[in-house]
Design a protein around this motif. Sequence first.
Motif, short mmCIF file in Angstrom:
data_model
loop_
_atom_site.label_atom_id
_atom_site.label_comp_id
_atom_site.label_asym_id
_atom_site.label_seq_id
_atom_site.Cartn_x
_atom_site.Cartn_y
_atom_site.Cartn_z
N VAL A 56 26.39 34.65 44.77
CA VAL A 56 25.70 35.64 45.59
C VAL A 56 24.26 35.71 45.11
CG1 VAL A 56 25.56 38.08 46.23
CG2 VAL A 56 27.78 36.99 46.03
N PHE A 57 23.32 35.45 46.01
CA PHE A 57 21.90 35.51 45.70
C PHE A 57 21.55 34.77 44.41
CE2 PHE A 57 22.15 39.48 48.38
CZ PHE A 57 21.45 38.94 49.45
N GLY A 58 22.01 33.53 44.28
CA GLY A 58 21.63 32.69 43.15
C GLY A 58 22.42 32.87 41.88
N LYS A 59 23.43 33.70 41.89
CA LYS A 59 24.26 33.90 40.70
C LYS A 59 25.69 33.47 40.99
CE LYS A 59 21.55 37.59 38.74
NZ LYS A 59 21.02 37.16 37.50
N VAL A 61 29.59 33.12 40.94
CA VAL A 61 30.66 34.11 40.78
C VAL A 61 31.92 33.37 40.36
CG1 VAL A 61 32.08 35.81 41.99
CG2 VAL A 61 29.64 35.67 42.47
N PRO A 62 32.47 33.67 39.17
CA PRO A 62 33.62 32.92 38.66
C PRO A 62 34.90 33.11 39.46
CG PRO A 62 32.90 34.59 37.07
CD PRO A 62 31.96 34.64 38.23
N LYS A 63 35.10 34.27 40.06
CA LYS A 63 36.34 34.52 40.83
C LYS A 63 36.00 34.99 42.24
CE LYS A 63 39.00 35.68 36.73
NZ LYS A 63 39.79 36.70 36.04
N PRO A 64 35.54 34.05 43.10
CA PRO A 64 35.11 34.45 44.45
C PRO A 64 36.24 34.97 45.34
CG PRO A 64 35.09 32.07 44.23
CD PRO A 64 35.37 32.63 42.87
N ASP A 65 37.50 34.66 44.98
CA ASP A 65 38.63 35.17 45.76
C ASP A 65 38.80 36.67 45.54
OD1 ASP A 65 39.74 32.71 46.97
OD2 ASP A 65 39.95 32.13 44.88
N GLU A 66 38.31 37.17 44.41
CA GLU A 66 38.47 38.59 44.06
C GLU A 66 37.21 39.40 44.32
OE1 GLU A 66 39.74 38.71 39.99
OE2 GLU A 66 41.36 37.28 40.35
N ARG A 67 36.06 38.75 44.37
CA ARG A 67 34.77 39.46 44.51
C ARG A 67 34.60 39.96 45.95
NH1 ARG A 67 30.06 40.86 45.87
NH2 ARG A 67 28.25 40.72 44.50
N VAL A 68 34.58 41.28 46.12
CA VAL A 68 34.42 41.91 47.43
C VAL A 68 32.94 42.00 47.76
CG1 VAL A 68 34.80 44.04 48.74
CG2 VAL A 68 36.58 43.17 47.23
N LEU A 69 32.61 41.65 49.00
CA LEU A 69 31.22 41.66 49.44
C LEU A 69 30.75 43.06 49.85
CD1 LEU A 69 31.23 38.43 51.61
CD2 LEU A 69 30.08 38.76 49.43
N GLU A 70 29.45 43.25 49.69
CA GLU A 70 28.81 44.47 50.16
C GLU A 70 27.90 44.09 51.33
OE1 GLU A 70 26.93 46.63 46.99
OE2 GLU A 70 28.59 46.20 45.62
N ALA A 71 27.58 45.06 52.16
CA ALA A 71 26.73 44.82 53.33
C ALA A 71 25.41 44.16 52.91
CB ALA A 71 26.46 46.13 54.06
N GLY A 72 25.01 43.14 53.66
CA GLY A 72 23.73 42.49 53.42
C GLY A 72 23.74 41.38 52.39
N GLU A 73 24.86 41.16 51.72
CA GLU A 73 24.90 40.10 50.70
C GLU A 73 24.98 38.72 51.36
OE1 GLU A 73 26.52 41.71 46.57
OE2 GLU A 73 28.11 41.43 48.04
N ARG A 74 24.47 37.73 50.63
CA ARG A 74 24.51 36.34 51.10
C ARG A 74 25.39 35.53 50.15
NH1 ARG A 74 19.12 34.38 50.85
NH2 ARG A 74 19.58 33.80 48.71
N VAL A 75 26.44 34.96 50.69
CA VAL A 75 27.32 34.08 49.93
C VAL A 75 26.70 32.68 49.98
CG1 VAL A 75 29.62 33.06 49.75
CG2 VAL A 75 29.36 35.40 50.57
N ILE A 77 27.12 28.68 49.03
CA ILE A 77 28.08 27.62 48.69
C ILE A 77 27.32 26.58 47.89
CG2 ILE A 77 29.63 25.86 49.61
CD1 ILE A 77 29.72 27.63 52.21
N TYR A 78 27.82 26.29 46.69
CA TYR A 78 27.13 25.37 45.80
C TYR A 78 27.71 23.96 45.90
CZ TYR A 78 25.30 29.68 43.83
OH TYR A 78 24.70 30.90 43.67
N ARG A 79 26.81 22.98 45.76
CA ARG A 79 27.21 21.57 45.76
C ARG A 79 27.27 21.08 44.31
NH1 ARG A 79 22.50 18.74 47.11
NH2 ARG A 79 21.14 20.47 47.36
#
Length: 103
Positions: A56-59, A61-75, A77-79
């Motif tokens: 999220v925004f350049g950081k 996230v180790p457990k993306p299945d558990e991380r709940v998003l907040e309004a306005g966040e950008r997910v 996808i890393y290569r």
Amino acid sequence: MADKSIVVEVAYALPYKQKILSLTVPQGTSMRAAVRLSGIEQHFPEVDPESCPLGVFGKAVPKPDERVLEAGERVEIYRPLIADPKEVRKQRAAKAKAAKAEE
């Protein structure tokens, strides 16, 4: 009471092409679920929504299945990296040392 929705973005970029998809998801949606809902793999077939590394925004996230998003966040996808940054730095330092020895 009606379920609340939030607007988030899902982004993926290659050196020559990028896509940022804006979507409305139910409040409480995880990062991984948002990637699935975005349909990003229709634009980039190489992306596997089930296993790709996310942040999220350049950081990262180790457990993306558990991380709940907040309004306005950008997910994001890393290569995979093309080269290991540590190895590149080591090679650059060795080259600089060799050039200095020639002086």
